[in-house]
Structure formats: C-alpha cells, structure tokens
Scaffold this active site. Structure first.
Site, PDB file in Angstrom:
ATOM      1  N   ASP A 193       8.720  -5.080   4.015  1.00  0.00           N
ATOM      2  CA  ASP A 193       8.395  -3.803   3.341  1.00  0.00           C
ATOM      3  C   ASP A 193       7.818  -2.739   4.274  1.00  0.00           C
ATOM      4  O   ASP A 193       7.227  -3.037   5.308  1.00  0.00           O
ATOM      5  CB  ASP A 193       7.430  -4.035   2.160  1.00  0.00           C
ATOM      6  CG  ASP A 193       6.182  -4.821   2.528  1.00  0.00           C
ATOM      7  OD1 ASP A 193       6.219  -5.637   3.472  1.00  0.00           O
ATOM      8  OD2 ASP A 193       5.144  -4.626   1.857  1.00  0.00           O
TER       9      ASP A 193
ATOM     10  N   GLU B  49       4.622  -7.569   1.409  1.00  0.00           N
ATOM     11  CA  GLU B  49       3.407  -8.083   2.057  1.00  0.00           C
ATOM     12  C   GLU B  49       2.244  -7.125   1.866  1.00  0.00           C
ATOM     13  O   GLU B  49       1.107  -7.550   1.650  1.00  0.00           O
ATOM     14  CB  GLU B  49       3.658  -8.304   3.556  1.00  0.00           C
ATOM     15  CG  GLU B  49       2.478  -8.916   4.310  1.00  0.00           C
ATOM     16  CD  GLU B  49       1.376  -7.918   4.661  1.00  0.00           C
ATOM     17  OE1 GLU B  49       0.197  -8.294   4.610  1.00  0.00           O
ATOM     18  OE2 GLU B  49       1.696  -6.758   4.965  1.00  0.00           O
TER      19      GLU B  49
HETATM   20 ZN    ZN Z   1       0.386  -3.652   7.177  1.00  0.00          ZN
HETATM   21 ZN    ZN Z   2       2.113  -5.918   8.350  1.00  0.00          ZN
END
Ligand code: ZN
Ligand code: ZN
Length: 407
Positions: A78, A145
């Site tokens: 991401d 994440e």
């Molecule tokens: Zn980060």
């Molecule tokens: Zn990262």
C-alpha cells in the site's frame, strides 16, 4: 550461499527498475490496492506461479519445487495519503479516496513499491533456477500495512488454511540507511502500537453560564495531563512505553461551552505486560476523570492495533551469519529496536512460527553525506535510490529463502 544461477542479469535488473518506476507512479491507498494486486497476479501467472487472492487486495503466490521446508516471504503493497514532492520523473500524481470519501493525493511514501518489485524479481530468479533449491516458497503480497488492516484481513480470510503453513516467515523494509546495507534487531524489533479515539460527553451552555454546563474541554485537559503520569509514575522506567495524544478537538467559538470534545491517542510498547498495564490505566483515568467532572462515561473507539514484531533470536542469528557472508561484514549492522510499528509479526504469531524482519538501506552515499538529514519514510520527499537499493533487497530476500531451501 547464492549460486551463480541466481544472480541478477542486466536485463532482469532493467525490468525490475521499470516495474519499480511503474509501481511508484501508481500508488494506491490501504485496502484499495486493486491495480497493484492485478499487476502482481499477472506477473505471478506469467512466471507459472500458482496464486490466489486473500484478504481482499492481498495476493498469495505458491512456488513449489519438490520436497523440503516451506518459507513465507511478505511484501506489503500500500501507499500513503501524501502529496509527493520528490521531483522525480516517475513521481506519483495519483489520487484516492479515504473511507470517509475525502479525495487525497497518494504516494508510495513508505517504499512498499520497492518491496513488491524486489519480491517479484526474487520469485523470477527462483523459478529460473529450480536446481538450486528445494521446498516451497509462499509469496505474501500483503495489503493495508499502514492501517494495520492488511495482515489481519489475510489471516481472517484463512491465509494459512489456503497456503502451505511455513516453517518461518521473513519480511524486509526499506529505510533511509546506506543503500547496500542491512540492519536488524534481535528479539523485539518494532513496537506494538494502539490508537484510540476518545469522545467526551458533556453539557453545553453559554460561556457566561458555566453553572449550566458540564465542560468537556476542562475534562479533556485533566485527562490528557493525567495520561502522562502513566509512563512517568506507573511503568518500570527500564521498560519503554510512549503515550501520545495527537489530536484534541472541541468547540467552535470562544463564548460557547461545547457539548462534546474528542481526542485521539497513540501508545507504543514492547512488553505485552506493559501494554496491558498502559491500556488498563488509560481506561481507568478516562473513566475516573469523567466521574470527577460529573460527566457521562466517555466513548472509546479502537482505531488500530499493531501487533508485536519480534525477531526469533535463533533464526535471526543464523540468517545474519548468511547476510554477512553474502553482503560483507561491514554491510550488516545490529541496531536498537525501533519505536515504529508494523503488522508483519501477526503473520507468524498466528501460527506460532518464528519471524525475522530486517531493514535495507535506501539512500546512496552522496545523499547521506550531504547537508541535513535525508527524508525518511512518510516524508513527501522520501526518494530511495533505485540502486543498489533494489538489488540488495533481492539479494537479501534470496539469501533468506535459500538459507532454508538452498541445495
Ligand atoms: Zn509506513
Ligand atoms: Zn512501511
């Protein structure tokens, strides 16, 4: 050791750079990595690697090569809601929408594009050199994440029921160290993180009539001040903990006492017992201060929870030995645990399997030796040097995988 069959060719290195620049120019927000997931699926399929979706925009590739151990390697996919200001010719101009519908610029400001390019390239090298290794590699392309949603989503979607259960899970992250180097911690590697939103309920009134109010601003001021005593008065000073209140909002005008106010807080800890104590103390203080103000019980909403990121000491020691052989003694350094957080650890903890996570440098010597600090992850100026950053990432990934599966 890495065999010669697994060295990057100039041609493959060029393709890796093209892939990286494409990913960098096309970042997507957490849990919305649709085009990225499609690209990963296409690349895996083209390499003949079986693959499936997991956790929405997560993709898992399973590379089987006869009997042997199973190793999982994770790359997060991401980007961040951030306007890129690097001036690179492959800089992002992408936009996306947050959950509440707000349109925002999007940037690969944490370098997850390097993680994807590196793991796909390592996978290609492994498929081309099957005689050099035996066993199974599970390639985990994890979404989300940055919001701590991705590892959780993949696990809840049955990751380890759908993919072979690994003997170890590896992962790596680009950081602003010298490109070509690796740093690692043994044991605790990154802090756990807990984020909450707290809404204080009071009673509004005219500012000149405080007797008619229950003032949530005064209540909030007391709570926020007292929360700082958790770390300073309740936690053993030899054990790290952080309590930060990052936002505090209430009211619209100086002569109106508002009916409510809200703040958000962020906690960092390493020791699960310390975390339990801090979280319990937060609830105790928030509740008791509300009672002291004669206010109703505040509402607490958990925004995110980042799990422990703990490097198994034995697995880490064995891997670091390999890193030193491959990259050279001077290119591998042990560091203190980082107060930053990651959801990587959950992938191994869910099945009781050891995990090892390390950092690889992303800046060339000229940038590091220049004036001022180099922009780090989450900065709009964060711009890793493509080489030797990416090649080192590939080398590190292959070293880790072959440390278990190499013939
Ligand atoms: Zn980060
Ligand atoms: Zn990262």
């Amino acid at each position: 050791m890495i065999t010669t069959d697994l060295q990057l060719t100039d041609e493959l290195r060029q393709r890796m750079h093209e892939l990286y620049r494409h990913l960098h120019a096309h970042p997507e927000l957490s849990m919305q990595e649709h085009a990225t997931a499609t690209l990963i699926e296409q690349r895996l399929t083209a390499l003949g690697i079986e693959n499936f979706r997991c956790g929405g925009t997560g993709v898992v590739g399973v590379l089987r090569n006869g009997d042997g151990p199973t190793v999982a390697f994770r790359a997060d996919t991401d980007g961040l809601p951030l306007a890129e200001d690097t001036g690179l010719d492959y800089a992002s101009t992408a936009t996306g929408r947050l959950e509440d519908g707000t349109q925002v610029p999007v940037m690969h400001g944490c370098g997850h594009d390097t993680h994807v390019a590196v793991l796909l390239t390592a996978a290609e090298l492994l498929t081309g050199a099957r005689e050099a290794w035996a066993g199974t590699v599970v390639l985990v392309f994890q979404p989300g994440e940055e919001t701590a949603a991705g590892a959780k989503a993949m696990l809840e979607d049955g990751l380890w029921g759908k993919a072979p259960v690994p003997d170890v899970v590896y992962g790596q992250h680009v950081m602003p160290g010298r490109a070509g180097t690796i740093s690692y911690a043994s044991g605790d590697t990154m802090a756990m993180a807990d984020s909450w939103k707290v809404t204080l309920h009071g009673k509004g009134s005219h500012a000149s009539q405080p007797q008619d109010s229950t003032d949530p601003i005064v209540l909030g001021a007391h709570i926020i001040t007292r929360l700082q005593t958790i770390v300073s008065r309740e936690i053993d000073p030899r054990r790290p903990a952080v309590v930060t209140v990052g936002t505090f909002h209430g009211g619209l005008k100086e002569n109106i006492i508002p009916a409510s106010a809200e703040f958000t807080l962020n906690v960092r800890t390493f020791d699960p017992a310390v975390r339990d104590h801090v979280l319990a103390a937060l609830r105790r203080i928030i509740s008791a201060e509300a009672a002291a103000s004669g206010a109703p019980e505040p509402t607490v909403e958990v925004l995110s929870t980042f799990p422990r990121n703990y490097n198994d000491p034995d697995a880490t020691a064995a891997l670091v030995e390999r890193f030193r052989q491959v990259l050279g003694e001077d290119s591998v350094a042990e560091i203190e645990p980082l107060m930053g957080s990651e959801d990587f650890g959950a992938l191994g903890a869910a099945i009781g399997v050891p995990t090892v996570f390390w950092m690889f440098g992303g800046h060339d010597a000229a940038a590091l030796d220049g004036e001022g600090p180099v922009p780090m992850n989450h900065s709009p100026f964060f711009a890793p040097a493509i080489e030797p950053t990416l090649s080192t990432g590939v080398q590190a990934a292959l070293t880790a995988i072959l440390s278990c599966l190499g013939r």
